[in-house]
Design an enzyme around this catalytic site. Sequence first.
Site, PDB file in Angstrom:
ATOM      1  N   GLU A 317       0.778  -1.312   0.014  1.00  0.00           N
ATOM      2  CA  GLU A 317      -0.190  -0.114  -0.153  1.00  0.00           C
ATOM      3  C   GLU A 317       0.917   1.313  -0.158  1.00  0.00           C
ATOM      4  O   GLU A 317       0.300   2.310  -0.513  1.00  0.00           O
ATOM      5  CB  GLU A 317      -0.909  -0.166   1.188  1.00  0.00           C
ATOM      6  CG  GLU A 317      -2.145   0.705   1.106  1.00  0.00           C
ATOM      7  CD  GLU A 317      -3.277   0.612   2.061  1.00  0.00           C
ATOM      8  OE1 GLU A 317      -3.593  -0.611   2.369  1.00  0.00           O
ATOM      9  OE2 GLU A 317      -3.724   1.545   2.770  1.00  0.00           O
ATOM     10  N   HIS A 346       8.226 -27.093   1.115  1.00  0.00           N
ATOM     11  CA  HIS A 346       7.837 -27.912   0.433  1.00  0.00           C
ATOM     12  C   HIS A 346       6.697 -27.606  -0.489  1.00  0.00           C
ATOM     13  O   HIS A 346       5.683 -28.297  -0.803  1.00  0.00           O
ATOM     14  CB  HIS A 346       6.992 -28.977   1.639  1.00  0.00           C
ATOM     15  CG  HIS A 346       8.383 -29.649   2.346  1.00  0.00           C
ATOM     16  ND1 HIS A 346       8.994 -30.727   2.100  1.00  0.00           N
ATOM     17  CD2 HIS A 346       8.782 -29.178   3.475  1.00  0.00           C
ATOM     18  CE1 HIS A 346      10.138 -30.915   2.955  1.00  0.00           C
ATOM     19  NE2 HIS A 346       9.922 -29.962   3.636  1.00  0.00           N
ATOM     20  N   LYS A 460     -13.275   2.332  -1.677  1.00  0.00           N
ATOM     21  CA  LYS A 460     -13.963   2.689  -0.174  1.00  0.00           C
ATOM     22  C   LYS A 460     -15.157   3.541  -0.698  1.00  0.00           C
ATOM     23  O   LYS A 460     -16.438   3.142  -0.232  1.00  0.00           O
ATOM     24  CB  LYS A 460     -13.258   3.346   0.817  1.00  0.00           C
ATOM     25  CG  LYS A 460     -12.404   2.386   1.711  1.00  0.00           C
ATOM     26  CD  LYS A 460     -11.900   3.518   2.863  1.00  0.00           C
ATOM     27  CE  LYS A 460     -10.753   2.824   3.510  1.00  0.00           C
ATOM     28  NZ  LYS A 460     -10.212   3.514   4.804  1.00  0.00           N
TER      29      LYS A 460
HETATM   30  O1  PA5 Z   1      -3.056   2.183   5.858  1.00  0.00           O
HETATM   31  C1  PA5 Z   1      -4.188   2.785   5.700  1.00  0.00           C
HETATM   32  O2  PA5 Z   1      -4.266   3.772   5.757  1.00  0.00           O
HETATM   33  C2  PA5 Z   1      -5.399   1.766   5.463  1.00  0.00           C
HETATM   34  O3  PA5 Z   1      -5.134   0.521   4.881  1.00  0.00           O
HETATM   35  C3  PA5 Z   1      -6.444   1.810   6.619  1.00  0.00           C
HETATM   36  O4  PA5 Z   1      -5.718   1.143   7.744  1.00  0.00           O
HETATM   37  C4  PA5 Z   1      -7.696   0.779   6.149  1.00  0.00           C
HETATM   38  O5  PA5 Z   1      -8.154   1.264   5.146  1.00  0.00           O
HETATM   39  C5  PA5 Z   1      -8.412   0.933   7.294  1.00  0.00           C
HETATM   40  O6  PA5 Z   1      -9.129   2.506   7.305  1.00  0.00           O
HETATM   41  P1  PA5 Z   1      -9.535   3.065   8.698  1.00  0.00           P
HETATM   42  O7  PA5 Z   1      -8.357   2.778  10.015  1.00  0.00           O
HETATM   43  O8  PA5 Z   1      -9.809   4.483   8.293  1.00  0.00           O
HETATM   44  O9  PA5 Z   1     -10.772   2.424   8.970  1.00  0.00           O
END
Ligand code: PA5
Length: 493
Positions: A317, A346, A460
């Site tokens: 990410e 394996h 989202k």
């Molecule tokens: O790293 C990030 O910002 C995302 O992966 C969030 O952790 C994830 O989308 C969850 O978002 P939130 O904490 O706003 O619910």
Amino acid sequence: MRRYEDALWKKEMTLIYDFSNLMDSFIDASAQDPGFRKSVGAISEDDLNAMMPRISKARESLSRKWGRPSRMLAWTRLPHSQKTVVADILRTAARVRRKFDNFVVLGIGGSALGPIAVHEALGHPFYNLVSREERGGGPRLFIEDNVDPERMNALLTMLDPARTCFNVVTKSGNTSETMSQFLIARDMLRGAVGDRWRHHVIATTDKKKGNLIRIAQEDSLKTFVIPDGVGGRFSELSPVGLLPAAVCGIDIEELLSGAAWMDELCAREDIRTNPGWMSGALMALTMTRKGKNIQVMMPYSDSLKTVSDWYAQLWAESLGKKYTQRGRVIHAGQTPVKALGVTDQHSQVQLYTEGPFDKVITLLGVGAFRSDVAIPEGYPHIPDLHFLSGHTMGELMNAERMATEFALTKAGKLNQTITLPEINAFTIGQLLYFFEVQTAVAGELIGIDAFDQPGVEEGKISTFALLGRPGFEQKRAEIAARPAKNRRYMIGF
Ligand code: PA5
């Protein structure tokens, strides 16, 4: 004196980052068959030297932003700045441990993967199955990071709401998955304990933004704040990860002190002795100059298995970006792959050894396991079996790690090893922080913004639109206008 205040113990417990097998002096270049086009892609001293001016520039630019919430680098302060918060977390955890049998974390992505990784690394391997005493007096822990209805149903029928505490964790306060889980949990609690449901919910969220903080204020929920400038995947060392860990009896002060120690190591001026900068630079090199599109994370320890899940999010990410910070199209990134030693010897290791030269394999090793099992005497008349007797499972595990390292290197496959002298809160704090610095450095060297996630946001927003959230009508229309599926490409059974 806490053990992490002892300089000798700290030294003994320092992680070792061994990148020898990324270097051309170790990788067997003859593994590249004559006439085969693809290069082994090992790194030379010249490669490193040529990169030094870029590294210095990146250091200057990153150190200007270090710690700054406006640049999403406030996670670098977490190991040092949470005295009051930690005290509050410890008080709250003690209350939860006294009053509840179950602690359920509702969250997704960065709000779940860190808590899972730390719990699995430092908790009893069968935590929920053993007696409360063997759990160190903590409640059972469930971390729900999906919206699978079958699993949710199964969980709810298993829990006594009167004895359950829910920790709702969302930085944005708006994530559909987490907020729908919250609505379900709240409904169940209200049915069981009425107005006292508020005492069964703890919110962890932004101090101002989003629906969860609004609800927390309206309903007077116990709340922990995710500080400004700490993104989801960089939030494990904030209340996001610290509260669940403390509830399960993990020493969060030692965890933070491990991270603080790694922060100190990553501040070293000389990059050759600086683990975070060296690894970030090397990984950037493998991606941009050596054609390594994949990074395999392969811990040789079941306890570290879910560190790979946490890392996969962090790496993917943060670095998977279409644009550079200057707006040039780049389509950067290195695909993280999760493997487990020795299990995947394996299954996947055949590919890693003999397949394409497109990967870096990161092995995580453990110096001394917290406990070991001797392999007993048996069948002395069968020498091919008897050689195992007298060894331990820990020795077998580590011999297999070394064997894989040897085989990969001989086959010309780039690999590196990070060794934890043992698994404890101090070494896990170091490991997590090391990877966070590595990611930030690699992002800076590639020239992308490691701290945003437009690709995730798009998903989202589309979910909001599909489920009818007000204000997302245009996106809904855009989705509705997508080309209809062609039956020619759909096969029914
Ligand atoms: O790293 C990030 O910002 C995302 O992966 C969030 O952790 C994830 O989308 C969850 O978002 P939130 O904490 O706003 O619910």
